[in-house]
Design a protein around this motif. Sequence first.
Motif, PDB file in Angstrom:
ATOM      1  N   ILE A   5       0.824  -1.209   0.000  1.00  0.00           N
ATOM      2  CA  ILE A   5       0.000   0.000   0.000  1.00  0.00           C
ATOM      3  C   ILE A   5       0.862   1.264   0.000  1.00  0.00           C
ATOM      4  O   ILE A   5       0.441   2.316  -0.463  1.00  0.00           O
ATOM      5  CB  ILE A   5      -0.992  -0.011   1.200  1.00  0.00           C
ATOM      6  N   ASP A   6       2.098   1.166   0.505  1.00  0.00           N
ATOM      7  CA  ASP A   6       2.988   2.321   0.548  1.00  0.00           C
ATOM      8  C   ASP A   6       3.620   2.634  -0.808  1.00  0.00           C
ATOM      9  O   ASP A   6       4.111   3.727  -1.020  1.00  0.00           O
ATOM     10  CB  ASP A   6       4.102   2.089   1.575  1.00  0.00           C
ATOM     11  N   GLU A   7       3.622   1.666  -1.709  1.00  0.00           N
ATOM     12  CA  GLU A   7       4.218   1.878  -3.017  1.00  0.00           C
ATOM     13  C   GLU A   7       3.176   2.494  -3.950  1.00  0.00           C
ATOM     14  O   GLU A   7       2.004   2.122  -3.909  1.00  0.00           O
ATOM     15  CB  GLU A   7       4.717   0.549  -3.578  1.00  0.00           C
ATOM     16  N   PRO A   8       3.595   3.441  -4.794  1.00  0.00           N
ATOM     17  CA  PRO A   8       2.620   4.076  -5.697  1.00  0.00           C
ATOM     18  C   PRO A   8       2.055   3.066  -6.692  1.00  0.00           C
ATOM     19  O   PRO A   8       2.760   2.210  -7.201  1.00  0.00           O
ATOM     20  CB  PRO A   8       3.433   5.159  -6.407  1.00  0.00           C
ATOM     21  N   GLN A   9       0.763   3.163  -6.930  1.00  0.00           N
ATOM     22  CA  GLN A   9       0.098   2.301  -7.904  1.00  0.00           C
ATOM     23  C   GLN A   9       0.309   2.878  -9.301  1.00  0.00           C
ATOM     24  O   GLN A   9       0.244   4.086  -9.501  1.00  0.00           O
ATOM     25  CB  GLN A   9      -1.398   2.231  -7.606  1.00  0.00           C
ATOM     26  N   ILE A  10       0.534   2.004 -10.256  1.00  0.00           N
ATOM     27  CA  ILE A  10       0.700   2.394 -11.653  1.00  0.00           C
ATOM     28  C   ILE A  10      -0.555   1.966 -12.410  1.00  0.00           C
ATOM     29  O   ILE A  10      -1.140   0.920 -12.135  1.00  0.00           O
ATOM     30  CB  ILE A  10       1.950   1.724 -12.262  1.00  0.00           C
ATOM     31  N   CYS A  11      -0.946   2.760 -13.366  1.00  0.00           N
ATOM     32  CA  CYS A  11      -2.117   2.482 -14.190  1.00  0.00           C
ATOM     33  C   CYS A  11      -2.004   1.103 -14.838  1.00  0.00           C
ATOM     34  O   CYS A  11      -0.935   0.718 -15.317  1.00  0.00           O
ATOM     35  CB  CYS A  11      -2.246   3.563 -15.262  1.00  0.00           C
ATOM     36  N   ASN A  12      -3.106   0.363 -14.847  1.00  0.00           N
ATOM     37  CA  ASN A  12      -3.136  -0.969 -15.442  1.00  0.00           C
ATOM     38  C   ASN A  12      -3.389  -0.968 -16.946  1.00  0.00           C
ATOM     39  O   ASN A  12      -3.379  -2.033 -17.570  1.00  0.00           O
ATOM     40  CB  ASN A  12      -4.210  -1.839 -14.785  1.00  0.00           C
ATOM     41  N   SER A  13      -3.578   0.202 -17.544  1.00  0.00           N
ATOM     42  CA  SER A  13      -3.761   0.250 -18.987  1.00  0.00           C
ATOM     43  C   SER A  13      -2.455  -0.164 -19.671  1.00  0.00           C
ATOM     44  O   SER A  13      -1.359   0.188 -19.217  1.00  0.00           O
ATOM     45  CB  SER A  13      -4.168   1.657 -19.428  1.00  0.00           C
ATOM     46  N   ARG A  36     -17.269 -10.702  -4.863  1.00  0.00           N
ATOM     47  CA  ARG A  36     -15.879 -10.517  -5.277  1.00  0.00           C
ATOM     48  C   ARG A  36     -15.725  -9.214  -6.041  1.00  0.00           C
ATOM     49  O   ARG A  36     -16.551  -8.864  -6.880  1.00  0.00           O
ATOM     50  CB  ARG A  36     -15.446 -11.697  -6.162  1.00  0.00           C
ATOM     51  N   ARG A  37     -14.672  -8.454  -5.730  1.00  0.00           N
ATOM     52  CA  ARG A  37     -14.386  -7.202  -6.428  1.00  0.00           C
ATOM     53  C   ARG A  37     -12.968  -7.253  -6.962  1.00  0.00           C
ATOM     54  O   ARG A  37     -12.013  -7.338  -6.203  1.00  0.00           O
ATOM     55  CB  ARG A  37     -14.502  -5.991  -5.494  1.00  0.00           C
ATOM     56  N   LYS A  38     -12.837  -7.235  -8.279  1.00  0.00           N
ATOM     57  CA  LYS A  38     -11.535  -7.106  -8.914  1.00  0.00           C
ATOM     58  C   LYS A  38     -11.303  -5.605  -9.099  1.00  0.00           C
ATOM     59  O   LYS A  38     -12.256  -4.838  -9.249  1.00  0.00           O
ATOM     60  CB  LYS A  38     -11.527  -7.813 -10.269  1.00  0.00           C
ATOM     61  N   ILE A  39     -10.049  -5.184  -9.104  1.00  0.00           N
ATOM     62  CA  ILE A  39      -9.748  -3.753  -9.229  1.00  0.00           C
ATOM     63  C   ILE A  39      -8.673  -3.537 -10.273  1.00  0.00           C
ATOM     64  O   ILE A  39      -7.631  -4.198 -10.249  1.00  0.00           O
ATOM     65  CB  ILE A  39      -9.275  -3.168  -7.883  1.00  0.00           C
ATOM     66  N   TRP A  40      -8.944  -2.621 -11.182  1.00  0.00           N
ATOM     67  CA  TRP A  40      -7.927  -2.111 -12.097  1.00  0.00           C
ATOM     68  C   TRP A  40      -7.594  -0.704 -11.646  1.00  0.00           C
ATOM     69  O   TRP A  40      -8.485   0.137 -11.472  1.00  0.00           O
ATOM     70  CB  TRP A  40      -8.439  -2.056 -13.532  1.00  0.00           C
ATOM     71  N   ALA A  41      -6.319  -0.446 -11.452  1.00  0.00           N
ATOM     72  CA  ALA A  41      -5.847   0.898 -11.123  1.00  0.00           C
ATOM     73  C   ALA A  41      -5.803   1.704 -12.419  1.00  0.00           C
ATOM     74  O   ALA A  41      -5.389   1.181 -13.459  1.00  0.00           O
ATOM     75  CB  ALA A  41      -4.470   0.829 -10.481  1.00  0.00           C
ATOM     76  N   ALA A  42      -6.241   2.958 -12.367  1.00  0.00           N
ATOM     77  CA  ALA A  42      -6.313   3.766 -13.587  1.00  0.00           C
ATOM     78  C   ALA A  42      -5.827   5.185 -13.345  1.00  0.00           C
ATOM     79  O   ALA A  42      -6.145   5.797 -12.325  1.00  0.00           O
ATOM     80  CB  ALA A  42      -7.740   3.805 -14.112  1.00  0.00           C
ATOM     81  N   CYS A  43      -5.086   5.703 -14.314  1.00  0.00           N
ATOM     82  CA  CYS A  43      -4.684   7.112 -14.287  1.00  0.00           C
ATOM     83  C   CYS A  43      -5.843   7.935 -14.858  1.00  0.00           C
ATOM     84  O   CYS A  43      -6.760   7.367 -15.484  1.00  0.00           O
ATOM     85  CB  CYS A  43      -3.405   7.312 -15.097  1.00  0.00           C
ATOM     86  N   PRO A  44      -5.841   9.250 -14.686  1.00  0.00           N
ATOM     87  CA  PRO A  44      -6.934  10.072 -15.227  1.00  0.00           C
ATOM     88  C   PRO A  44      -7.107   9.927 -16.741  1.00  0.00           C
ATOM     89  O   PRO A  44      -8.224  10.007 -17.248  1.00  0.00           O
ATOM     90  CB  PRO A  44      -6.527  11.496 -14.855  1.00  0.00           C
TER      91      PRO A  44
END
Length: 71
Positions: A5-13, A36-44
Amino acid sequence: MTDAIDEPQICNSKRCTEPAEFAVRWNNPKVHTPDRRKIWAACPGHVDHLQRFLELRGFWLDTVPLVDADD
């Protein structure tokens, strides 16, 4: 040891290296239980694209700021 959680997330695109600000939450009902909830991290720049991709398949649940993704 560092928490993930401390590391920055990068967009999954694909091929994107921008920091993620949104959690695009989804579920494939043919594969996952309803809770169940899957998550994709996304930039703006990619949040709309990833959300539309999931909406077309009937998988999209919601999109929230990444900091709220665990709620």
